[in-house]
Write an enzyme that holds these catalytic residues in place. Sequence first.
Site, PDB file in Angstrom:
ATOM      1  N   HIS A  70       0.820  -1.210   0.000  1.00 13.63           N
ATOM      2  CA  HIS A  70       0.000   0.000   0.000  1.00 13.63           C
ATOM      3  C   HIS A  70       0.854   1.260   0.000  1.00 13.63           C
ATOM      4  O   HIS A  70       0.422   2.322  -0.440  1.00 13.63           O
ATOM      5  CB  HIS A  70      -0.910   0.034   1.233  1.00 13.63           C
ATOM      6  CG  HIS A  70      -1.745  -1.189   1.413  1.00 13.63           C
ATOM      7  ND1 HIS A  70      -2.675  -1.588   0.471  1.00 13.63           N
ATOM      8  CD2 HIS A  70      -1.796  -2.123   2.396  1.00 13.63           C
ATOM      9  CE1 HIS A  70      -3.264  -2.705   0.895  1.00 13.63           C
ATOM     10  NE2 HIS A  70      -2.736  -3.051   2.055  1.00 13.63           N
ATOM     11  N   TYR A 135       0.179   4.505  25.843  1.00 13.97           N
ATOM     12  CA  TYR A 135      -0.297   3.215  25.346  1.00 13.97           C
ATOM     13  C   TYR A 135       0.883   2.307  25.029  1.00 13.97           C
ATOM     14  O   TYR A 135       1.988   2.764  24.731  1.00 13.97           O
ATOM     15  CB  TYR A 135      -1.201   3.409  24.130  1.00 13.97           C
ATOM     16  CG  TYR A 135      -2.368   4.325  24.441  1.00 13.97           C
ATOM     17  CD1 TYR A 135      -3.255   4.005  25.485  1.00 13.97           C
ATOM     18  CD2 TYR A 135      -2.566   5.521  23.754  1.00 13.97           C
ATOM     19  CE1 TYR A 135      -4.306   4.849  25.805  1.00 13.97           C
ATOM     20  CE2 TYR A 135      -3.613   6.374  24.071  1.00 13.97           C
ATOM     21  CZ  TYR A 135      -4.483   6.039  25.099  1.00 13.97           C
ATOM     22  OH  TYR A 135      -5.505   6.875  25.431  1.00 13.97           O
TER      23      TYR A 135
HETATM   24  S1  B30 Z   1      -1.937   7.208   8.026  1.00 12.65           S
HETATM   25  O1  B30 Z   1      -0.840   8.022   8.477  1.00 12.65           O
HETATM   26  O2  B30 Z   1      -3.234   7.673   8.438  1.00 12.65           O
HETATM   27  N1  B30 Z   1      -1.916   7.119   6.450  1.00 12.65           N
HETATM   28  C1  B30 Z   1      -1.324   3.103   9.780  1.00 12.65           C
HETATM   29  C2  B30 Z   1      -0.641   4.194  10.288  1.00 12.65           C
HETATM   30  C3  B30 Z   1      -0.828   5.453   9.736  1.00 12.65           C
HETATM   31  C4  B30 Z   1      -1.697   5.627   8.675  1.00 12.65           C
HETATM   32  C5  B30 Z   1      -2.372   4.545   8.158  1.00 12.65           C
HETATM   33  C6  B30 Z   1      -2.190   3.271   8.722  1.00 12.65           C
HETATM   34  C7  B30 Z   1      -1.113   1.759  10.362  1.00 12.65           C
HETATM   35  O3  B30 Z   1      -0.384   1.600  11.312  1.00 12.65           O
HETATM   36  N2  B30 Z   1      -1.731   0.708   9.797  1.00 12.65           N
HETATM   37  C8  B30 Z   1      -1.608  -0.631  10.270  1.00 12.65           C
HETATM   38  C9  B30 Z   1      -0.288  -1.180   9.942  1.00 12.65           C
HETATM   39  N3  B30 Z   1      -0.069  -1.229   8.478  1.00 12.65           N
HETATM   40  C10 B30 Z   1       1.107  -0.522   8.126  1.00 12.65           C
HETATM   41  C11 B30 Z   1       0.779   0.777   7.480  1.00 12.65           C
HETATM   42  O4  B30 Z   1       1.152   1.817   8.007  1.00 12.65           O
HETATM   43  O5  B30 Z   1       0.070   0.871   6.326  1.00 12.65           O
HETATM   44  C12 B30 Z   1      -0.074  -2.574   8.022  1.00 12.65           C
HETATM   45  C13 B30 Z   1      -1.146  -2.748   6.997  1.00 12.65           C
HETATM   46  O6  B30 Z   1      -0.830  -2.884   5.732  1.00 12.65           O
HETATM   47  O7  B30 Z   1      -2.325  -2.692   7.320  1.00 12.65           O
HETATM   48 CU1  B30 Z   1      -0.298  -0.844   5.141  1.00 12.65          CU
END
Ligand code: B30
Length: 301
Positions: A70, A135
Site C-alpha cells: 500500500h 499506550y
Molecule cells: S496514516 O498516516 O493515516 N496514512 C497506519 C498508520 C498510519 C496511517 C495509516 C495506517 C497503520 O499503522 N496501519 C496498520 C499497519 N499497516 C502498516 C501501514 O502503516 O500501512 C499494516 C497494513 O498494511 O495494514 Cu499498510
Amino acid sequence: SEGAWCYDSQDPKCGPTHWKEIAPACGGPAQSPINIDLHLVRRDLTLRPFIFHGYDSAPPGPWTLENDGHTVLLHVDTGPQSRLEMQGAGLPLPAYRALQLHFHWGGPGRAGSEHSLDGQRRPMEMHVVHMNTRYQSMGEARAHPDGLAVLAVFLAEQDSDNANFSALVSGLKNVSARGVSVDLASTFPLASLLPGASGLSRYYRYWGSLTTPGCEPAVLWTVFEDAVPIGRAQVGPPRLPWAGLPATRPPFLTGSAPHPQVAQFQSVTQAGPPGSQPAPLTENFRPQQPLGGRRVSASPG
Ligand code: B30
Ligand code: ZN
C-alpha cells in the site's frame, strides 16, 4: 485485521467506497484526509512550537524500509536506545513516540498528496506516525482518540537533489516487490525531513483518522504549511515526454509536467496474481472526507 483493500475507485471489490464493508469506521465520522480551507481555519495561540527529542541526530538504527503493498514505510522505532519523542504543540500529555514514516503519491503527471490547502494538492505527502506513550501498542493506541499523532509533510519538486532523502530513495530499488523489507544503509536525523528548522513551519491541526482501513478515529493530525523539497535528478532521469528537455522547463509547461522524482516511488509494485507482471503502486491516496462539524486550527506561525 483488515481484509483486501485497494485505492482503485474503478475496482468493483476493494476500492475506497468498499472500505467500510471491511472496516466500519471508514464509513464513520471524523475521517481523514481533508481539504483545508484557509479562510475557515481558526488561529489558536495555544499551538506553540513542537519540542522534539532525538530528531536532530542520526539514531543507532538500523532502520527498516518496507513495501507493504500500500505504501513504502520506514520503521524508525528500534527500541529504548533510540527514543524519538515529541511534545508541546498542543499535543495531549505525556508525549508521542515516532514509529514509522511512509508516503502517499500520485501517478505520472498527477499530484498525490492526501491533504490539500485551498484545494491545492502537492506531488507527494509524507506521514510521520507517532503513538501516545501512555499506550503499549499500536493496537491499543488505535482504540483511543488520543492514541496517535501524525505529522503530514507535503513534498515539492526541485531541480537539485535533497541529500536528506538519499538514503531512503537509494533503498527503494530494494523494496520494489510487495512484502519485502531491507535495512537502510544508514540512519539520519528525522528533523532533516521536516520543514524549516525542526518543523518551525506554521501548521494546521485537526482531529481525524487513519487514512487506510481500519480508519480508526484515533489521530491528532498536524499538516505543515511549508513543503519539503525532493529532487528530480536524484530519482532518475525524466521519462517521456520530457526526456531530453532542459532541466528547467518553461513555466507554462510545469503545470502539466510529470513529477519525475516521484517516478522512483512509482516504480514500487503492489500485489498481483502469482506469476503475473507486478503492477506499479501509484495513486495511493484516499479520497478526501467531509469535515462535518470539525474545526481546523492554525498555529500562529
Ligand atoms: S496514516 O498516516 O493515516 N496514512 C497506519 C498508520 C498510519 C496511517 C495509516 C495506517 C497503520 O499503522 N496501519 C496498520 C499497519 N499497516 C502498516 C501501514 O502503516 O500501512 C499494516 C497494513 O498494511 O495494514 Cu499498510
Ligand atoms: Zn499515511
